[in-house]
Write a protein that holds these residues in place. Structure first.
Motif, PDB file in Angstrom:
ATOM      1  N   ALA A 112       0.812  -1.223   0.000  1.00 21.09           N
ATOM      2  CA  ALA A 112       0.000   0.000   0.000  1.00 21.09           C
ATOM      3  C   ALA A 112       0.838   1.262   0.000  1.00 21.09           C
ATOM      4  CB  ALA A 112      -0.935   0.010   1.204  1.00 21.09           C
ATOM      5  N   LEU A 113       2.167   1.124   0.059  1.00 26.31           N
ATOM      6  CA  LEU A 113       3.056   2.293   0.083  1.00 26.31           C
ATOM      7  C   LEU A 113       3.990   2.235  -1.120  1.00 26.31           C
ATOM      8  CD1 LEU A 113       3.836   4.755   1.967  1.00 26.31           C
ATOM      9  CD2 LEU A 113       5.775   3.331   2.674  1.00 26.31           C
ATOM     10  N   PHE A 114       4.056   3.331  -1.852  1.00 29.55           N
ATOM     11  CA  PHE A 114       4.831   3.363  -3.086  1.00 29.55           C
ATOM     12  C   PHE A 114       5.576   4.686  -3.215  1.00 29.55           C
ATOM     13  CE2 PHE A 114       1.099   0.747  -3.657  1.00 29.55           C
ATOM     14  CZ  PHE A 114       1.584  -0.406  -4.255  1.00 29.55           C
ATOM     15  N   VAL A 115       6.682   4.624  -3.902  1.00 29.20           N
ATOM     16  CA  VAL A 115       7.365   5.842  -4.334  1.00 29.20           C
ATOM     17  C   VAL A 115       7.057   6.020  -5.818  1.00 29.20           C
ATOM     18  CG1 VAL A 115       9.582   7.006  -4.704  1.00 29.20           C
ATOM     19  CG2 VAL A 115       9.214   5.623  -2.632  1.00 29.20           C
ATOM     20  N   LYS A 116       6.371   7.119  -6.132  1.00 29.41           N
ATOM     21  CA  LYS A 116       6.126   7.420  -7.538  1.00 29.41           C
ATOM     22  C   LYS A 116       7.383   8.085  -8.106  1.00 29.41           C
ATOM     23  CE  LYS A 116       3.282   9.897 -10.876  1.00 29.41           C
ATOM     24  NZ  LYS A 116       2.354  11.021 -11.139  1.00 29.41           N
ATOM     25  N   THR A 117       7.801   7.626  -9.274  1.00 28.90           N
ATOM     26  CA  THR A 117       9.005   8.170  -9.905  1.00 28.90           C
ATOM     27  C   THR A 117       8.779   8.314 -11.407  1.00 28.90           C
ATOM     28  OG1 THR A 117      11.420   7.872 -10.120  1.00 28.90           O
ATOM     29  CG2 THR A 117      10.064   5.882 -10.236  1.00 28.90           C
ATOM     30  N   GLN A 118       9.647   9.083 -12.034  1.00 30.84           N
ATOM     31  CA  GLN A 118       9.523   9.309 -13.474  1.00 30.84           C
ATOM     32  C   GLN A 118      10.848   9.007 -14.163  1.00 30.84           C
ATOM     33  OE1 GLN A 118       9.100  13.387 -14.989  1.00 30.84           O
ATOM     34  NE2 GLN A 118       7.432  12.668 -16.298  1.00 30.84           N
ATOM     35  N   VAL A 119      10.757   8.452 -15.364  1.00 27.90           N
ATOM     36  CA  VAL A 119      11.951   8.179 -16.162  1.00 27.90           C
ATOM     37  C   VAL A 119      12.456   9.497 -16.753  1.00 27.90           C
ATOM     38  CG1 VAL A 119      12.882   6.957 -18.163  1.00 27.90           C
ATOM     39  CG2 VAL A 119      11.180   5.846 -16.677  1.00 27.90           C
ATOM     40  N   ILE A 120      13.716   9.834 -16.454  1.00 28.30           N
ATOM     41  CA  ILE A 120      14.271  11.119 -16.906  1.00 28.30           C
ATOM     42  C   ILE A 120      15.383  10.957 -17.948  1.00 28.30           C
ATOM     43  CG2 ILE A 120      13.662  12.306 -14.776  1.00 28.30           C
ATOM     44  CD1 ILE A 120      16.588  11.979 -13.865  1.00 28.30           C
ATOM     45  N   SER A 121      15.803   9.705 -18.172  1.00 32.36           N
ATOM     46  CA  SER A 121      16.839   9.470 -19.185  1.00 32.36           C
ATOM     47  C   SER A 121      16.727   8.024 -19.655  1.00 32.36           C
ATOM     48  CB  SER A 121      18.234   9.715 -18.589  1.00 32.36           C
ATOM     49  OG  SER A 121      19.246   9.411 -19.539  1.00 32.36           O
ATOM     50  N   VAL A 122      16.901   7.831 -20.956  1.00 30.28           N
ATOM     51  CA  VAL A 122      16.880   6.476 -21.518  1.00 30.28           C
ATOM     52  C   VAL A 122      18.079   6.300 -22.440  1.00 30.28           C
ATOM     53  CG1 VAL A 122      15.608   4.827 -22.936  1.00 30.28           C
ATOM     54  CG2 VAL A 122      14.354   6.354 -21.403  1.00 30.28           C
ATOM     55  N   GLN A 123      18.822   5.250 -22.199  1.00 33.21           N
ATOM     56  CA  GLN A 123      19.947   4.866 -23.035  1.00 33.21           C
ATOM     57  C   GLN A 123      19.671   3.475 -23.611  1.00 33.21           C
ATOM     58  OE1 GLN A 123      22.131   7.210 -23.550  1.00 33.21           O
ATOM     59  NE2 GLN A 123      21.196   8.519 -21.973  1.00 33.21           N
ATOM     60  N   PRO A 124      20.439   3.042 -24.579  1.00 31.21           N
ATOM     61  CA  PRO A 124      20.149   1.723 -25.177  1.00 31.21           C
ATOM     62  C   PRO A 124      20.186   0.579 -24.162  1.00 31.21           C
ATOM     63  CG  PRO A 124      21.664   2.964 -26.562  1.00 31.21           C
ATOM     64  CD  PRO A 124      21.527   3.745 -25.295  1.00 31.21           C
ATOM     65  N   TRP A 125      20.964   0.708 -23.112  1.00 33.82           N
ATOM     66  CA  TRP A 125      21.186  -0.398 -22.177  1.00 33.82           C
ATOM     67  C   TRP A 125      20.513  -0.209 -20.808  1.00 33.82           C
ATOM     68  CZ3 TRP A 125      24.651   2.652 -24.706  1.00 33.82           C
ATOM     69  CH2 TRP A 125      25.175   3.731 -23.964  1.00 33.82           C
ATOM     70  N   HIS A 126      19.997   1.010 -20.550  1.00 32.53           N
ATOM     71  CA  HIS A 126      19.329   1.236 -19.269  1.00 32.53           C
ATOM     72  C   HIS A 126      18.480   2.503 -19.338  1.00 32.53           C
ATOM     73  CE1 HIS A 126      22.918   3.858 -18.492  1.00 32.53           C
ATOM     74  NE2 HIS A 126      21.976   4.635 -17.972  1.00 32.53           N
ATOM     75  N   ALA A 127      17.634   2.662 -18.352  1.00 37.30           N
ATOM     76  CA  ALA A 127      16.891   3.905 -18.158  1.00 37.30           C
ATOM     77  C   ALA A 127      17.201   4.433 -16.764  1.00 37.30           C
ATOM     78  CB  ALA A 127      15.394   3.672 -18.327  1.00 37.30           C
ATOM     79  N   VAL A 128      16.898   5.718 -16.543  1.00 39.05           N
ATOM     80  CA  VAL A 128      17.176   6.348 -15.251  1.00 39.05           C
ATOM     81  C   VAL A 128      15.900   7.026 -14.761  1.00 39.05           C
ATOM     82  CG1 VAL A 128      18.595   8.020 -14.004  1.00 39.05           C
ATOM     83  CG2 VAL A 128      19.567   6.762 -15.955  1.00 39.05           C
ATOM     84  N   CYS A 129      15.576   6.792 -13.476  1.00 46.98           N
ATOM     85  CA  CYS A 129      14.431   7.479 -12.884  1.00 46.98           C
ATOM     86  C   CYS A 129      14.912   8.463 -11.821  1.00 46.98           C
ATOM     87  CB  CYS A 129      13.436   6.477 -12.294  1.00 46.98           C
ATOM     88  SG  CYS A 129      14.042   5.577 -10.862  1.00 46.98           S
ATOM     89  N   ASP A 130      13.999   9.324 -11.350  1.00 47.95           N
ATOM     90  CA  ASP A 130      14.403  10.421 -10.463  1.00 47.95           C
ATOM     91  C   ASP A 130      14.249  10.095  -8.979  1.00 47.95           C
ATOM     92  OD1 ASP A 130      11.655  10.462 -10.280  1.00 47.95           O
ATOM     93  OD2 ASP A 130      11.423  12.566 -10.833  1.00 47.95           O
ATOM     94  N   ALA A 131      14.098   8.816  -8.628  1.00 46.76           N
ATOM     95  CA  ALA A 131      13.968   8.417  -7.226  1.00 46.76           C
ATOM     96  C   ALA A 131      15.223   7.677  -6.789  1.00 46.76           C
ATOM     97  CB  ALA A 131      12.741   7.539  -7.023  1.00 46.76           C
ATOM     98  N   GLY A 132      16.115   8.412  -6.130  1.00 48.54           N
ATOM     99  CA  GLY A 132      17.311   7.795  -5.568  1.00 48.54           C
ATOM    100  C   GLY A 132      17.130   7.534  -4.093  1.00 48.54           C
ATOM    101  N   HIS A 133      18.248   7.371  -3.398  1.00 48.44           N
ATOM    102  CA  HIS A 133      18.189   6.954  -1.992  1.00 48.44           C
ATOM    103  C   HIS A 133      17.605   8.028  -1.065  1.00 48.44           C
ATOM    104  CE1 HIS A 133      20.253   3.656  -3.551  1.00 48.44           C
ATOM    105  NE2 HIS A 133      21.488   4.015  -3.330  1.00 48.44           N
ATOM    106  N   LYS A 134      17.495   9.269  -1.536  1.00 51.76           N
ATOM    107  CA  LYS A 134      16.840  10.291  -0.727  1.00 51.76           C
ATOM    108  C   LYS A 134      15.341  10.045  -0.596  1.00 51.76           C
ATOM    109  CE  LYS A 134      19.963  14.229  -1.470  1.00 51.76           C
ATOM    110  NZ  LYS A 134      20.068  15.595  -2.049  1.00 51.76           N
ATOM    111  N   SER A 135      14.800   9.194  -1.443  1.00 52.68           N
ATOM    112  CA  SER A 135      13.352   8.963  -1.427  1.00 52.68           C
ATOM    113  C   SER A 135      12.958   7.627  -0.819  1.00 52.68           C
ATOM    114  CB  SER A 135      12.784   9.039  -2.857  1.00 52.68           C
ATOM    115  OG  SER A 135      13.292   7.981  -3.652  1.00 52.68           O
ATOM    116  N   HIS A 136      13.929   6.750  -0.547  1.00 56.06           N
ATOM    117  CA  HIS A 136      13.599   5.444   0.013  1.00 56.06           C
ATOM    118  C   HIS A 136      14.785   4.906   0.804  1.00 56.06           C
ATOM    119  CE1 HIS A 136      15.276   4.653  -4.087  1.00 56.06           C
ATOM    120  NE2 HIS A 136      16.083   3.897  -3.357  1.00 56.06           N
TER     121      HIS A 136
END
Length: 394
Positions: A286-310
């Motif tokens: 029932a508890l979630f961190v909502k995050t958004q994809v801010i960068s996409v590369q051929p081998w990975h994507a990056v979201c804006d939720a790092g360790h400051k959020s969880h």
């Protein structure tokens, strides 16, 4: 003077109420209110079925409004671990609080005693755990000192904590606990309320068989201690303990009268790794961190939720609802997303939902939680939940 961001935040968050979930900025801590309510109902039903009280640990959510909601659903009160948590929840209208931890510093015990008198004046009650004669003596002194400053003297409930396998606080089971009970009963301002017997390590044993075996050993130690105390002519009115992982075992023991499970309200990725006991209610995430994809590369994507959020003490978050998409360490501000098997990377701008590894310390990273009703995809913001005891570490 320009208002600080912190000053503006509540007003901005308040404007989210009634808006679709897509309007929630990222990263944000979000409660699925429908799933949380189902968890709450299942817990209340479980306690009624097994004829035990439940006193959920409010260190999970640190919110006075959620604590009041739990009491309204049938909880006897709430547990906390810190004096400051108790003070924050009391200020928010919670009147039955158990600090299931030891407090030793005289200045902190003065706060405990003051809060005990304040709650008593409102018809409430404060309780505290002890595991040493010195702790008992200091608590009694603080309560006596507080009596001189308040009109009507109060009595604080005291639970003698025994170490039943955690290897943390608590006197050894048996005679040491008996002696400590006698120390408590010497002081008019202290009321021996029962035994604290919590085995935290048992919560995360993965199989039901392992958890049952661990709690069976707990029950043996509790039963021995209670028998020795009662042979002295002292009633042990209550044995309190248990957590979300093992609560079915304590409830079935015939020894525990109160369950302290707290994480059931939200759940997390670590509890999801446990093999569910068939007797346990089906608690949902029932508890979630909502995050958004801010960068996409051929081998990975990056979201804006790092360790400051969880929190990461129990492992990294799990991506909710997308099989084969793995969250990897990206540092304080970023999460690295990698696809395995037939899974595909998300697109730039996509919103994702992360299940935190450990709910309690994750909540402590946020000032507010955003309550969403109607589902994470098509729902809307129903309420903003303040984390009243955030940072309440003293």
């Amino acid at each position: 003077m320009k208002p600080s961001t912190k000053t503006r935040a509540p007003e901005a968050l308040g404007q989210l109420v009634g808006q679709p979930v897509g309007a929630v900025d990222t990263p944000a801590l979000v409660i699925d209110l429908d799933a949380m309510q189902r968890n709450l109902v299942r817990m209340a039903e479980f306690a009624r079925k097994h004829h035990v009280r439940w006193r959920p640990h409010a260190k999970t959510h640190k919110s006075a409004s959620l604590a009041r909601r739990q009491v309204h659903a049938g909880a006897a009160g709430v547990c906390v671990q810190k004096t400051a948590e108790a003070e924050a929840l009391a200020a928010g209208g919670v009147t039955d609080i158990y600090i299931s931890n030891e407090v030793i510093a005289p200045h902190k015990l003065a706060r405990v005693a003051a809060l005990a008198h304040e709650l008593a004046a409102e018809g409430g009650q404060l309780a505290l755990a002890v595991d040493s004669p010195e702790g008992v003596a200091r608590l009694a002194q603080a309560m006596n000192d507080a009596r001189h400053r308040h009109g009507k003297p109060a009595v604080i409930d005291v639970f003698v904590e025994i170490d039943v396998g955690q290897g943390r606080c608590g006197v050894p089971p048996g005679e040491p606990a008996v002696r400590l009970v006698h120390d408590v009963r010497k002081h008019p301002a202290l009321r021996f309320a029962g035994l604290q017997a919590y085995h935290g390590l048992a919560q995360h044993l993965r199989s039901p068989e392992e958890r049952r075996a661990a709690v069976a050993r707990v029950v043996e130690q509790v039963q021995l201690t209670r028998t020795l105390i009662e042979r002295q002519g002292v009633a042990v009115e209550l044995v309190t303990g248990a957590g979300t992982g093992s609560m079915v075992c304590e409830a079935a023991s015939g020894v525990f009268g109160e369950l302290q499970a707290g994480s059931f309200l939200f759940m997390d990725a670590d509890y999801a790794r446990n093999e569910r006991d068939p007797a346990q209610p089906n608690f949902e995430q029932a508890l979630f961190v909502k995050t958004q994809v801010i960068s996409v590369q051929p081998w990975h994507a990056v979201c804006d939720a790092g360790h400051k959020s969880h929190a990461i003490d129990s492992g990294l978050p799990r991506v909710h609802g997308i099989a084969g998409l793995e969250y990897c360490n990206g540092g304080d501000e970023h999460g690295i997303l990698r696809a395995t098997g037939a899974a595909k990377l998300p697109l730039l701008g996509d919103a994702l939902w992360l299940v935190p590894g450990h709910c309690d310390p994750t909540v402590n990273l946020h000032d507010y939680m955003i309550g969403v009703a109607g589902g994470l995809q098509a729902g809307s913001v129903e309420r903003i939940v303040r984390v009243d005891a955030r940072g309440a570490a003293t």
